[in-house]
Design a protein around this motif. Structure first.
Motif, PDB file in Angstrom:
ATOM      1  N   ARG A 106       0.773  -1.090   0.032  1.00  0.00           N
ATOM      2  CA  ARG A 106      -0.084   0.016  -0.026  1.00  0.00           C
ATOM      3  C   ARG A 106       0.972   1.224  -0.108  1.00  0.00           C
ATOM      4  N   LEU A 107       2.094   1.169   0.601  1.00  0.00           N
ATOM      5  CA  LEU A 107       2.670   2.448   0.831  1.00  0.00           C
ATOM      6  C   LEU A 107       3.484   2.703  -0.523  1.00  0.00           C
ATOM      7  N   MET A 138      19.373   8.244  11.414  1.00  0.00           N
ATOM      8  CA  MET A 138      20.138   9.474  11.238  1.00  0.00           C
ATOM      9  C   MET A 138      20.799   9.465   9.912  1.00  0.00           C
ATOM     10  N   LEU A 139      21.340   8.386   9.340  1.00  0.00           N
ATOM     11  CA  LEU A 139      21.951   8.184   8.096  1.00  0.00           C
ATOM     12  C   LEU A 139      20.927   8.927   6.984  1.00  0.00           C
ATOM     13  N   GLN A 140      19.919   8.413   7.133  1.00  0.00           N
ATOM     14  CA  GLN A 140      18.682   8.844   6.113  1.00  0.00           C
ATOM     15  C   GLN A 140      18.387  10.458   6.482  1.00  0.00           C
ATOM     16  N   GLY A 141      18.496  10.974   7.407  1.00  0.00           N
ATOM     17  CA  GLY A 141      18.381  12.339   7.539  1.00  0.00           C
ATOM     18  C   GLY A 141      19.545  13.215   6.989  1.00  0.00           C
ATOM     19  N   PHE A 200       6.823  11.801  -0.627  1.00  0.00           N
ATOM     20  CA  PHE A 200       7.406  10.927  -1.063  1.00  0.00           C
ATOM     21  C   PHE A 200       8.313  10.124  -0.144  1.00  0.00           C
ATOM     22  N   SER A 201       9.266  11.074   0.568  1.00  0.00           N
ATOM     23  CA  SER A 201      10.299  10.839   1.514  1.00  0.00           C
ATOM     24  C   SER A 201       9.787  10.209   2.667  1.00  0.00           C
ATOM     25  N   GLU A 202       8.477  10.798   3.238  1.00  0.00           N
ATOM     26  CA  GLU A 202       8.058  10.056   4.542  1.00  0.00           C
ATOM     27  C   GLU A 202       7.573   8.954   4.333  1.00  0.00           C
ATOM     28  N   LEU A 203       6.652   8.598   3.110  1.00  0.00           N
ATOM     29  CA  LEU A 203       6.428   7.154   2.846  1.00  0.00           C
ATOM     30  C   LEU A 203       7.474   6.329   2.756  1.00  0.00           C
ATOM     31  N   ASN A 204       8.711   6.751   1.982  1.00  0.00           N
ATOM     32  CA  ASN A 204       9.564   5.854   1.705  1.00  0.00           C
ATOM     33  C   ASN A 204      10.299   5.678   3.285  1.00  0.00           C
ATOM     34  N   VAL A 205      10.389   6.456   4.048  1.00  0.00           N
ATOM     35  CA  VAL A 205      10.920   5.846   5.464  1.00  0.00           C
ATOM     36  C   VAL A 205       9.986   4.934   6.175  1.00  0.00           C
ATOM     37  N   ARG A 206       8.650   5.354   5.863  1.00  0.00           N
ATOM     38  CA  ARG A 206       7.632   4.159   6.473  1.00  0.00           C
ATOM     39  C   ARG A 206       7.738   2.912   5.789  1.00  0.00           C
TER      40      ARG A 206
END
Length: 239
Positions: free
Chosen positions: A133-134, A173-176, A147-153
């Motif tokens: 679904r994501l 931390m790395l993704q940030g 997009f990025s928020e969904l990707n992290v989820r």
């Protein structure tokens, strides 16, 4: 006086909107970790700019906390490479660097395939359905941040069964750092499609119960995103 108009209230600042959203989600006071999360997002999204002073009195008032948890939050962000605390100069937003970005990708290549390899055999059908679904939601995301928020989820969901909280904390931390360079100086629109196709490959391997294939797919995904982001950085003459 008759005919006098009341001035409209000032619109909230981007930081005030972040704080209000987090406060509503928490339903109470901010912990140190909550303050870290809001300030981290403000830095990643460019609300705070490189070199900008973070005034502790103003921030403490904004979060409605004492300076003690605020200072602890700033020290955490310093350890993560987002804030500088020079002696007798308060707190400053640390400027991102190209070397920092490259290092973040190299470390992701160590952490993420390992997490995926451990988690893949433990994923439930419900978790895989939610991940799908994501992926569909990412197809329709209208902004880089959405997009990025969904990707992290998506990744958080797939790695969750590994039960390795320290690895996931390091990954966040790395993704940030990667998100920060992207949102400050690049457009994500050019590679959302290819990135999401990678997600489908990862998900298919997980559904097949093939942990090694899932780990390889995650490694390929990270390498693909790294190639595109670094090419965009080079085109912009950054770093």
């Amino acid at each position: 006086m008759p005919g006098t108009r009341t001035a409209p209230p000032e619109a909230p600042t981007p930081l005030q909107r972040l704080v209000a959203a987090q406060r509503a989600a928490l339903g109470g006071r901010f912990s140190t970790d909550d303050i870290v999360a809001v300030l981290h997002q403000a830095i990643v999204r460019g609300i705070f700019h490189p070199g900008q002073a973070l005034r502790q009195d103003e921030l403490a008032a904004e979060f409605q906390v004492s300076k003690i948890p605020l200072r602890e939050a700033l020290r955490t962000l310093q350890a993560q490479g987002f804030v500088e605390l020079p002696l007798n100069r308060g707190a400053l937003v640390q400027a991102p660097t190209l070397d920092q970005l490259k290092d973040a990708f190299e470390l992701r290549l160590l952490v993420e395939p390992s997490l995926m390899r451990t988690a893949a055999p433990l994923l439930t059908r419900a978790e895989l359905d939610e991940a799908e679904r994501l992926v569909r939601a990412m197809d329709k995301a209208g902004t880089a941040w959405a997009f990025s928020e969904l990707n992290v989820r998506f990744h958080d969901l797939l790695y969750g069964p590994a039960q390795r909280p320290l690895s996931k904390q390091i990954l966040a931390m790395l993704q940030g750092h990667i998100q920060r360079m992207s949102f400050m100086q690049l457009s994500l629109a050019g590679f959302n499609r290819s990135s999401n196709e990678d997600h489908r490959v990862v998900l298919a391997a997980c559904r097949a119960g093939d942990a090694e294939a899932a780990a390889r797919a995650v490694a390929g995904h990270v390498k693909g995103v790294r190639k595109i982001v670094l090419e965009l950085v080079a085109q912009q003459g950054l770093g």
